[in-house]
Design an enzyme around this catalytic site. Structure first.
Site: not given
Ligand code: CO8
Length: 257
Positions: A65, A108, A111, A131
């Protein structure tokens, strides 16, 4: 459609929906999810379509998400936004949904893949429910579907530590239908969908319903419970800290408040 593309005839009777927000690793913001719901509902109603493949790109199926969209929200905001109605609508699709997953399928994203009926993973796929690292828990079925797919011992580890698993491990644990080289992932998913699409659509629909019935009633209670706990965490300092730390690219300092 801004964040997805739809090809209703990627193969005869097989539709392809591609998530298309590559800069953000296909993070599932509200608009993307609404577009996905609208597309799935339209394809479900289209008699020319008998199976649907959902895919991302080579780097990411979806990284979860959209954390930036959620970071400032409180419990009431989340409750009133009722984003899960969109997820419920996707889940109600009567036609088979097949996820073709390369790269990250996290939070998400994992999921969404698990909401599909089958997952074809490429060797580069990584699955996880991270998460916990940003001060919340899975909210779109992760605690329920992952546990059913891979069992409590493994699911608990993944949900409590946020560890990612490789496609090979996901295959061993029974999370995915099969693993193929990255360049074959989409074609394999489309072929699998085409094979299903050759069957009687009525039998396919009822078979899907029947397989889901193995846990559907209990799943409803579990999803409801998970959702409430997910919402509740938006009243915590740790959710604010965890999501702010992600956005500011630093390690979070959790206080337990
Ligand atoms: N949300 C928003 N932006 C994101 C997300 C995300 N989940 N994942 C990546 N991005 C963005 C980064 O902020 C970055 O943006 P910017 O270039 O502006 O800084 C861009 O995408 C590229 O990401 P990274 O630079 O971080 O790329 P890496 O290759 O270094 O890392 C990762 C990749 C490991 C995937 C890393 O981006 C990461 O850890 N992302 C978050 C993963 C995460 O925590 N996911 C869970 C989110 S919470 C959730 O999903 C709850 C679901 C619940 C239900 C939903 C309905 C409400």
């Amino acid at each position: 459609m801004e964040f997805i593309t739809v090809n209703p005839q990627a193969k005869p009777a097989v539709a392809l929906v591609s998530l298309n927000r590559p800069k953000e690793l296909n993070a599932l913001n509200l608009q993307l999810m609404s577009e996905l719901r609208d597309a799935i509902q339209a394809l479900d109603a289209n008699p020319e379509v008998r199976a649907i493949v959902i895919t991302g790109n080579e780097k990411a199926f979806a990284a979860g998400a959209d954390i930036k969209q959620m970071a400032g929200k409180n419990t009431i905001d989340m409750l009133l936004a009722d984003q899960f109605a969109t997820w419920e609508a996707i889940r109600r699709c009567k036609k088979p949904l097949i996820a073709a997953v390369s790269g990250f399928a996290l939070g998400g994203g994992c999921e969404l893949a698990m909401t599909c009926d089958m997952i074809v993973a490429s060797e580069t796929a990584q699955f996880g429910q991270p998460e916990i690292k940003i001060g919340v828990i899975p909210g779109a079925g992760g605690t329920q579907r992952l546990t059913r797919a891979i069992g409590k011992a493994k699911a608990m580890e993944l949900v409590l530590t946020g560890r990612f698993i490789s496609a090979a491990e996901a295959d061993r644990l029974g999370l995915v239908t099969r693993v193929v080289p990255v360049e074959l992932c989409l074609s394999e998913a489309l072929s699998l969908a085409a094979k299903v699409a050759e069957m009687s659509p009525l039998a396919v629909r009822l078979a899907k319903e029947a397989v889901n019935q193995t846990y559907e009633n209990h799943l409803n209670d579990g999803l409801h419970f998970e959702r409430k706990n997910f919402y509740m965490l938006f009243a915590s300092d740790d959710q604010k800290e965890g999501m702010a730390a992600f956005i500011e690219k630093r390690k979070p300092q959790f206080t337990g408040r």
